[in-house]
Scaffold this motif. Structure first.
Motif, PDB file in Angstrom:
ATOM      1  N   ILE A 561     -11.296  -3.948   6.448  1.00 30.01           N
ATOM      2  CA  ILE A 561     -10.608  -2.929   6.341  1.00 30.01           C
ATOM      3  C   ILE A 561      -9.101  -3.214   6.747  1.00 30.01           C
ATOM      4  O   ILE A 561      -8.833  -2.347   5.416  1.00 30.01           O
ATOM      5  N   LEU A 562      -8.678  -3.850   7.265  1.00 25.78           N
ATOM      6  CA  LEU A 562      -7.023  -3.804   7.405  1.00 25.78           C
ATOM      7  C   LEU A 562      -6.057  -4.683   6.774  1.00 25.78           C
ATOM      8  O   LEU A 562      -5.329  -5.134   6.916  1.00 25.78           O
ATOM      9  N   ASP A 563      -7.515  -5.690   5.500  1.00 27.94           N
ATOM     10  CA  ASP A 563      -6.552  -7.562   4.744  1.00 27.94           C
ATOM     11  C   ASP A 563      -5.457  -6.015   3.917  1.00 27.94           C
ATOM     12  O   ASP A 563      -5.748  -4.514   3.537  1.00 27.94           O
ATOM     13  N   ASP A 564      -4.696  -6.892   3.419  1.00 26.16           N
ATOM     14  CA  ASP A 564      -3.689  -6.300   2.432  1.00 26.16           C
ATOM     15  C   ASP A 564      -3.996  -5.932   1.513  1.00 26.16           C
ATOM     16  O   ASP A 564      -5.136  -6.596   0.543  1.00 26.16           O
ATOM     17  N   GLY A 565      -3.376  -4.718   0.678  1.00 21.94           N
ATOM     18  CA  GLY A 565      -3.693  -4.345  -0.293  1.00 21.94           C
ATOM     19  C   GLY A 565      -3.366  -2.934  -0.765  1.00 21.94           C
ATOM     20  O   GLY A 565      -2.326  -2.586  -0.082  1.00 21.94           O
ATOM     21  N   PRO A 566      -3.701  -2.950  -2.584  1.00 14.64           N
ATOM     22  CA  PRO A 566      -2.888  -1.432  -2.926  1.00 14.64           C
ATOM     23  C   PRO A 566      -2.696  -0.426  -2.141  1.00 14.64           C
ATOM     24  O   PRO A 566      -1.703   0.613  -1.864  1.00 14.64           O
ATOM     25  N   ILE A 567      -3.747  -0.227  -1.127  1.00 13.96           N
ATOM     26  CA  ILE A 567      -4.178   0.920  -0.659  1.00 13.96           C
ATOM     27  C   ILE A 567      -2.949   1.661   0.072  1.00 13.96           C
ATOM     28  O   ILE A 567      -2.780   2.725   0.793  1.00 13.96           O
ATOM     29  N   LYS A 591     -15.984  11.249   8.277  1.00 12.01           N
ATOM     30  CA  LYS A 591     -15.480  10.459   6.881  1.00 12.01           C
ATOM     31  C   LYS A 591     -13.941  10.333   6.351  1.00 12.01           C
ATOM     32  O   LYS A 591     -14.130   9.830   5.009  1.00 12.01           O
ATOM     33  N   PHE A 592     -13.142  10.698   6.730  1.00 15.84           N
ATOM     34  CA  PHE A 592     -11.606  10.260   6.324  1.00 15.84           C
ATOM     35  C   PHE A 592     -11.827   8.432   5.828  1.00 15.84           C
ATOM     36  O   PHE A 592     -11.460   8.149   5.349  1.00 15.84           O
ATOM     37  N   LEU A 593     -12.554   7.388   7.169  1.00 16.33           N
ATOM     38  CA  LEU A 593     -12.211   6.576   6.986  1.00 16.33           C
ATOM     39  C   LEU A 593     -13.352   6.015   6.087  1.00 16.33           C
ATOM     40  O   LEU A 593     -13.365   5.253   5.942  1.00 16.33           O
ATOM     41  N   PHE A 594     -14.170   6.794   5.753  1.00 20.76           N
ATOM     42  CA  PHE A 594     -15.562   6.313   4.419  1.00 20.76           C
ATOM     43  C   PHE A 594     -14.450   6.849   3.543  1.00 20.76           C
ATOM     44  O   PHE A 594     -14.395   6.077   2.885  1.00 20.76           O
ATOM     45  N   SER A 595     -13.872   7.994   3.257  1.00 18.35           N
ATOM     46  CA  SER A 595     -13.172   8.428   2.417  1.00 18.35           C
ATOM     47  C   SER A 595     -11.769   7.082   2.328  1.00 18.35           C
ATOM     48  O   SER A 595     -11.837   6.155   1.272  1.00 18.35           O
ATOM     49  N   PHE A 596     -11.812   6.659   3.109  1.00 16.05           N
ATOM     50  CA  PHE A 596     -10.548   5.604   3.058  1.00 16.05           C
ATOM     51  C   PHE A 596     -10.515   4.103   2.215  1.00 16.05           C
ATOM     52  O   PHE A 596     -10.245   3.695   1.522  1.00 16.05           O
ATOM     53  N   VAL A 597     -12.077   3.786   3.005  1.00 11.62           N
ATOM     54  CA  VAL A 597     -12.464   2.259   3.033  1.00 11.62           C
ATOM     55  C   VAL A 597     -12.957   2.314   1.464  1.00 11.62           C
ATOM     56  O   VAL A 597     -13.097   1.359   1.009  1.00 11.62           O
ATOM     57  N   SER A 598     -13.365   3.274   1.188  1.00 15.89           N
ATOM     58  CA  SER A 598     -13.953   3.909  -0.475  1.00 15.89           C
ATOM     59  C   SER A 598     -12.539   3.374  -1.366  1.00 15.89           C
ATOM     60  O   SER A 598     -13.085   2.863  -2.136  1.00 15.89           O
ATOM     61  N   ALA A 599     -12.135   4.620  -0.860  1.00  9.63           N
ATOM     62  CA  ALA A 599     -10.553   4.017  -1.802  1.00  9.63           C
ATOM     63  C   ALA A 599      -9.706   2.356  -1.345  1.00  9.63           C
ATOM     64  O   ALA A 599      -9.267   2.679  -2.542  1.00  9.63           O
ATOM     65  N   LYS A 600      -9.809   2.118  -0.342  1.00  6.78           N
ATOM     66  CA  LYS A 600      -9.509   1.229  -0.273  1.00  6.78           C
ATOM     67  C   LYS A 600     -10.261  -0.015  -1.189  1.00  6.78           C
ATOM     68  O   LYS A 600      -9.151  -0.874  -2.349  1.00  6.78           O
ATOM     69  N   LEU A 601     -11.236  -0.207  -1.422  1.00 11.99           N
ATOM     70  CA  LEU A 601     -11.815  -0.789  -2.105  1.00 11.99           C
ATOM     71  C   LEU A 601     -11.607  -0.880  -3.568  1.00 11.99           C
ATOM     72  O   LEU A 601     -11.706  -1.711  -4.684  1.00 11.99           O
ATOM     73  N   PHE A 602     -11.499   0.502  -3.860  1.00 10.44           N
ATOM     74  CA  PHE A 602     -11.648   1.146  -5.727  1.00 10.44           C
ATOM     75  C   PHE A 602     -10.105   0.921  -5.984  1.00 10.44           C
ATOM     76  O   PHE A 602      -9.916  -0.063  -7.170  1.00 10.44           O
ATOM     77  N   MET A 603      -9.395   0.377  -5.310  1.00  7.60           N
ATOM     78  CA  MET A 603      -8.033   0.492  -5.337  1.00  7.60           C
ATOM     79  C   MET A 603      -7.792  -0.708  -5.729  1.00  7.60           C
ATOM     80  O   MET A 603      -6.869  -1.898  -6.284  1.00  7.60           O
TER      81      MET A 603
END
Length: 607
Positions: A561-567, A591-603
């Protein structure tokens, strides 16, 4: 249920790009596929189709379906195709298949664009009319079936899914970071407040709209239907209940039409249990149900689920949630969606669809839309009391709220029964903690809540916004993608035009009684739905806690979850670390944490 794509323009897509688009739509239609191309003046019209065979399984119903100058690529089901067929036969039409596809094509031939007024169903279709030299596209009244489109220098493009749209064009869409920021701060209910999607320059044809591409490439979009509140003040409660029973019964009758097995999504709430009970007891359907069991007591509905299973004596499959340290399944789901998964409940719903596919089912029935037709959310109780101003039963309804709702409502704002007497404009509970989540971003995001003026009645305006702009559009998009990923068609019997039109004639005093939301539906279900569920006031919702899904104590999960990425160009890493350390996350933070991980993987996949 199927997949469609196409193009109108000077330079048609190459065979290689058409094959790539068909491959992207393969899960939507594993049973057959086809293409159609024709010159239209300087332009070429291209239509693509992949088929999931549900009605008339014979190859004669494959698409694109062509007859006498009309060519159709159709995704969805026309539930009343039998009745429409009979009407057309009286006009001399001869049919060669049993499919709803052929009925739709002939309906257009006889009624033109007004054909959609004769249809009850879910659809996104593209029909090329050679005589009129135009492409006619339509999306169903509630938006159950998706239709993405884009206008570029090389013409008009459309598809059921973003990946197919990109493959057909031979180009990759760019991430719309503003939509990602809106999603993170304001949540999924904000996404349809704007026409912006998660990709730049991509549009979605709204529910209840038609689109026409003319011979010179000009595009016309027209709305043909939308729900509205037209109260009948003379209606009694018994009449409201009987009307709901009649229209739901008819909706279920139509939606049980299929030449393949049908499964039911079953939660512990009234909505899905009523559908299964109507199907089994009113229509003698052989019910097989699938349920998610969450170990988190906030979302565990197993007692109610099993009460319905015992009552119906139906086959039942339970999918039990377990923690995982592996985000690969989540990443795969997002790769198919082509966008962030909106909430944990839709991540879980994908498990249901996979289980149904594994058991050989191609159609699923779910309870989407009941809350938005006959009330159900906790703020509806407060809005209902406001709507009861001047009514002789208001004091009784307030007492009922104190007796039955006060002990179970946790939201501090909604614990004030007369909230909307004091402040009719209050909506602070919808974008809950948005100011805090904005501070999680590297650049603050602020967008005040807004809603469309669809009714002068405060309660019904809120419900119409949920139906048209907030809750239902997101649910339908997620349901469609999850189901199609497993080659399963999802049906929503509450999203029936006649049922919706009737529900929006019910005066507000009948929607909530004795502390029960959905009072007309509960009364309509008496003697059909078991009382353990029918008379349960608690609303848990189809949901799941973040920690029920992902093991945040596992170093592998935390590291991923904390790996570098564009998020992290958008979000402060240290704030995510802080949130992950909390053992008992409040619901909005989960809910926010789920949204964050979801957005991270998407980006990671698209940026």
């Amino acid at each position: 249920m199927c997949g469609i794509a196409g193009h109108v323009g000077l330079a048609p897509p190459t065979p290689c790009r058409m094959d790539a688009a068909l491959d992207a739509l393969r899960r939507r239609g594993p049973d057959a596929n086809g293409t159609f191309q024709v010159r239209q003046g300087a332009n070429t019209v291209s239509l693509l189709h992949t088929r999931l065979a549900i009605i008339d399984l014979d190859r004669r119903a494959d698409q694109p379906f062509r007859r006498d100058g009309l060519t159709l690529a159709f995704n969805g089901e026309i539930y009343n195709h039998v009745e429409v067929r009979r009407a057309l036969e009286t006009r001399g039409v001869h049919f060669t298949t049993r499919s709803d596809t052929e009925v739709l094509l002939e309906a257009y031939r006889h009624w033109g664009e007004d054909c959609v007024d004769h249809l009850e169903g879910m659809w996104a279709f593209a029909l090329y009319d050679a005589e009129r030299r135009r492409l006619f596209i339509s999306r169903d009244p509630f938006g159950e079936k998706p239709l993405l489109w884009q206008q570029t220098d090389n013409g008009f493009w459309f598809a059921s899914e973003i990946d197919a749209l990109c493959r057909l064009q031979g180009r990759r869409a760019q991430v719309n970071t503003e939509t990602v920021r809106r999603f993170l701060v304001n949540g999924y209910k904000s996404l349809y407040k704007s026409a912006d999607l998660f990709h730049q320059d991509i549009k979605e044809l709204p529910a209840g709209h038609n689109l026409t591409v003319g011979g010179n490439g000009d595009i016309t979009v027209r709305q043909y239907w939308r729900p509205g509140y037209r109260p009948n003040p003379a209606m009694t409660f018994d009449q409201a209940a009987e009307g709901i029973r009649h229209h739901l019964d008819e909706s279920m009758r139509l939606r049980l039409r299929a030449d393949v097995p049908i499964a039911f999504c079953l939660s512990g709430g009234v909505d899905s249990a009523a559908l299964a009970s109507f199907a089994a007891k009113r229509h003698q359907a052989d019910i097989t149900a699938f349920s998610i069991i969450d170990p988190d007591p906030r979302y565990d509905e197993s007692d109610n689920i099993r009460a319905t299973v015992r009552d119906l004596g139906c086959t039942h499959h339970e999918i039990r949630l377990t923690q995982s340290s592996d985000l690969d399944r989540f990443s795969d789901l997002i790769a198919y969606h082509g966008k962030p998964v909106a909430t944990a409940s839709y991540y879980v719903h994908a498990m249901l669809s996979q289980a149904m596919q594994a058991e050989g089912f191609k159609v699923a029935v779910s309870g989407t839309g009941a809350d938005e037709l006959v009330s159900g959310y906790y703020d509806h109780f407060n809005l209902h009391l406001h709507a009861m101003r001047g009514h002789p039963d208001r004091a009784q309804r307030i007492a009922e709220w104190q007796a039955h709702l006060s002990p179970i409502v946790r939201n501090p704002h909604l614990r004030k029964p007369l909230l909307y007497d004091e402040d009719p404009a209050f909506r602070g509970h919808i974008y809950l903690n948005a100011d805090i989540f904005s501070d999680y971003l590297t650049e603050p995001f602020q967008e005040a809540f807004s809603e469309a003026g669809l009714s002068d009645d405060l309660l019904r305006n809120r419900m119409l916004n949920e139906l048209c702009h907030e809750a239902v559009p997101i649910i339908l998009r997620e349901d469609d993608l999850n189901s199609m990923r497993s080659s399963v068609e999802n049906r929503s019997p509450y999203l029936d035009r006649a049922l919706c039109d009737f529900a929006y004639t019910i005066p507000p005093e009948h929607l909530i009684r004795d502390g029960y939301a959905k009072a007309p539906l509960r009364a309509a279900s008496k003697g059909i739905l078991n009382d353990a569920v029918r008379l349960d006031r608690h609303k848990k919702g189809f949901n799941a806690a973040f920690r029920s899904l992902f093991d945040l104590d596992n170093p592998k999960t935390r590291e991923r979850i904390l790996d570098d990425g564009p998020i992290f160009d958008l979000v402060k890493r240290d704030r995510i670390e802080d949130a992950m350390r909390q053992q008992d996350l409040p619901n909005s933070f989960s809910k926010f944490l789920f949204s964050f991980v979801s957005a991270k993987l998407f980006m990671e996949q698209w940026a």
